[in-house]
Structure formats: C-alpha cells, structure tokens
Design an enzyme around this catalytic site. Sequence first.
Site, PDB file in Angstrom:
ATOM      1  N   ASP A  66      -1.899  -5.272   4.744  1.00 35.93           N
ATOM      2  CA  ASP A  66      -0.888  -4.480   5.839  1.00 35.93           C
ATOM      3  C   ASP A  66      -1.403  -4.347   7.113  1.00 35.93           C
ATOM      4  OD1 ASP A  66       1.204  -4.249   4.143  1.00 35.93           O
ATOM      5  OD2 ASP A  66       0.445  -2.282   3.311  1.00 35.93           O
ATOM      6  N   TYR A  73     -10.777  -3.647  -4.135  1.00 35.94           N
ATOM      7  CA  TYR A  73     -10.853  -2.909  -2.859  1.00 35.94           C
ATOM      8  C   TYR A  73     -11.273  -1.635  -2.763  1.00 35.94           C
ATOM      9  CZ  TYR A  73      -6.404  -5.459  -1.387  1.00 35.94           C
ATOM     10  OH  TYR A  73      -5.577  -6.402  -1.122  1.00 35.94           O
TER      11      TYR A  73
END
Lengths: 244, 244
Positions: free
Chosen positions: B52, B110
């Site tokens: 994103d 992540y």
Amino acid sequence: MRNIRIKLEYDGTEYHGWQKQPHDVTIQEKIEEAVFKVTGEKVEVIGCSRTDSGVHAKEYIANFHVGDRVPVFKFRGALNYMLPNDIVVLEAEEVDEDFHARYDSKGKTYSYTILNRYMPSAIERNLVYHVKYKLDVDKMKEACKYFIGKHDFAAFKTQGASVKTSVRTVSELRIETYGEHIKFYISADGFLYNMVRIIAGTLVMVGSGKIEPQQVKEIIDSKDRRRAGHCAPACGLCLEKVFY
Amino acid sequence: MRNIRIKLEYDGTEYHGWQKQPHDVTIQEKIEEAVFKVTGEKVEVIGCSRTDSGVHAKEYIANFHVGDRVPVFKFRGALNYMLPNDIVVLEAEEVDEDFHARYDSKGKTYSYTILNRYMPSAIERNLVYHVKYKLDVDKMKEACKYFIGKHDFAAFKTQGASVKTSVRTVSELRIETYGEHIKFYISADGFLYNMVRIIAGTLVMVGSGKIEPQQVKEIIDSKDRRRAGHCAPACGLCLEKVFY
C-alpha cells in the site's frame, strides 16, 4: 517577560542547519515563525548549538523570552500545531530569566551512525553514512580511547568559526553495533566546528586499515587538520543530549 | 528473452504503493521507467506483493523479461543510477524463464513498528505508528499466540480484493522492544488485504486494555471484521523478506 525553554526533536534533512540565513530555510527560522504565530511576538530563539545542514537532533534545547499572553502549558501543543512534522517540540517550560541555552550548556552527547554494507539504504538514506567497504570495528573501538580526555583537538576542526581555544574534554566515546550499523556516542564539554564528523572520518580511516589505532594519538598531537580523516557526511550525525 | 529477478529496498513514503495507477506515482512505475531508460524496452515488472501507499520494503522481490542488450551484471548499477534515492536495487540476477515473483512466493515476513511514547517523533515520523498511551507489552505478547497457526482470517481483511479463501497460516508472530519502540515480526504463507495492519490495530487494542489477550481467539473465530481492531497506519509496516 517569561523565559521559555523548549526541548526539540528534528529531522535536519530539509533544513540548512539551525541558524537563520538570508536565503535558506533553517530550524531557528521555523521555530521563530511558530512562536510568532502563537504569541504575536517577534522573538529570537536561542539554540544550544549551530547544527549543520542535514544534522538531526533528538533532544535539542532552545529558549526565548515572551510576554504573558499564552499560558506555558499551552506552548508545546500550540507550537507543534504550527510546526511541520519534521520538527517536534517535546517539552516546553518556564525557566529562570537568566537561563541561556548556549552559554549555560556544560556539555553535549552526539551520536554518529555508519551503515556498513555494500549497497546504500533507501529507508535510512538521510540518517546514516553509507560506507561500502568492510570496517574493522575492533580497531575502531581501540582507536576510541585516544580521543578520551582533555586534548587540543585542532586537528579535528574545520576552519571558519573563531574560537578562543581548541582544547576540549571528551568524557565518553563508545561504539555500538547492531545489524549492519556501527554507531558511536561521543560526549564532551564542547565541540569544535565539524569535530564529530572529522572524528567519524578518522574512525573510518582506522576501520578501513588506512591508519592504525595508535596513530590517532599522533594525529591529535600534531594539531594538523590535514592528518585527520575526512569530514564525514552530516546525515549520520545526531545531537542526542545537552547537559546543563 | 532473459528473466531478471531484482531485490529492492524502498521507502514508501512518497509513493502510492507498488502497483501502477493512472494519476499517482508508484514504485512499479518508477522501476519500469528505469528499465526502459537502461534497456530501451517497455517491460512489465512483476512484483511479489501490492504494498500500500506509505508501506516500506527491505527486501522486495520483482522480475521482468528483457532482451540481451544489457549484461546482467550491469543491471543493478544502471537501474540505481536511474532510480531516485528512496528506491534501491540491492541485487539483480538472471533466473529461470518461468520464475514469477508473485505466484512463486511461498511466504513473507513483515514487520510493524510502534513508537510508544507521549510525543510523536520528528525523525521517525514516516517509519513508525505513534501510540501515545502506554501499551502493556506482556499482554500483547500473550495475544500473539492466538494468531499463530492455520486460521480463517476473514476478521482481519479489508473488503476489496477478491480472494478465493481467507484461510492463511501464520508461522511466526513475535514482539521485540527497544527503547520506546514495540516491533513485531509476522510470517505467513500469504496475507490478506491489510491483514498485518489490522493485526497491529488489534494488538494495540490488547496493549491498551480494551480487550483481553484471549479474546483474540474469539475475534478470529467470529470472522467478523467489525470485532477486530482498526487498520493501523501504513507507515509502521515494512516487508522484510519473501520466501520462494
């Protein structure tokens, strides 16, 4: 008039250092503008140090004298509302009328961070000095001890600012490593112009084997700027703390 | 045609995520422009993930097919020369013609970083999620165990992207603290849209005492997005590693 002492954090990337300049944007100018917007008063904000363009600060101390219109407890929030996100007022308090952020400073701690890997970093590009060849951290640690103590640091000073003496007392110089980073912390009663960055450049010379750790003593004794290392980039430098 | 695989680091602050868009600047577009400048060929760069807007990556994997004009060993340097400093090609190599950065990915790690102190940070403003109230890290650590394993993560997914199943296997979720930071690492065979950021928001709910750690199990079982936490800001998120 009240004397307001503020503690600031800033990312120096977008600024031409602390001190106001005719054609460039500086931290001091941004703070003075914010104080004007909050109080309607044109003040001079006194900073603890003239940090260079691109240098960062985690706990920079400054002070200014203003009237009584704005309650002290409102300063932090009001100034932060006016300031860009890369300058944050961490604290604001009223202090003795004779407190002076620069003259009263008894010492400072700076950090300098090296990213020691072949490729540069995108994420940390403005926060570290990228050195691509492998540095010998043990040798750098050994070199640290020669800086500690009271010395004439004339070899570690860029010409320009006139100071009475280039004798300074370094109370601490220690190196930490984490991941691909080599970071040192240096504390002294005062620092000459570019002193930390030239010490960083000299430690990189030691770490890359260009000079031996014990040669640092000779360089200090020589008082000859040409014998010390290069002035390492501003972006690796950060003012960590000021002592009063 | 050769298939070139690249490993990228990027600071996502200035980009509208990975994937090309008509009116916004994206990482994919920047890489494709750089490949065009280097090779003269218009390629589609296949990315491992649609990160994103504002999300960072330390080791993002992508690939593209090009002709023979430029030797492989020159790609890294040439692409970096063309790219802005906030995108760095760490590696470039030729791989099997059927390698596909997205389809061949077996999992990813992540990280998500929270700055837990009252005042925001100027220096880390684009790299952390600032949470001003004190979080209970022990409770957050306790909550982690409920996420680990194979679950239907429908409660941790923003509507939008159509996927066949919302079942994913989380192999690791661990929290580290340093200074005022709380950072977690999460590894899974795949992630739903906004999954890590909603898990971050849920862990913040746990850390602030709004829910108890064991309620995480109920939230997962409910498959109800409304019961999980908010979608935490993109800037705290970083793609650490992709597994093949």
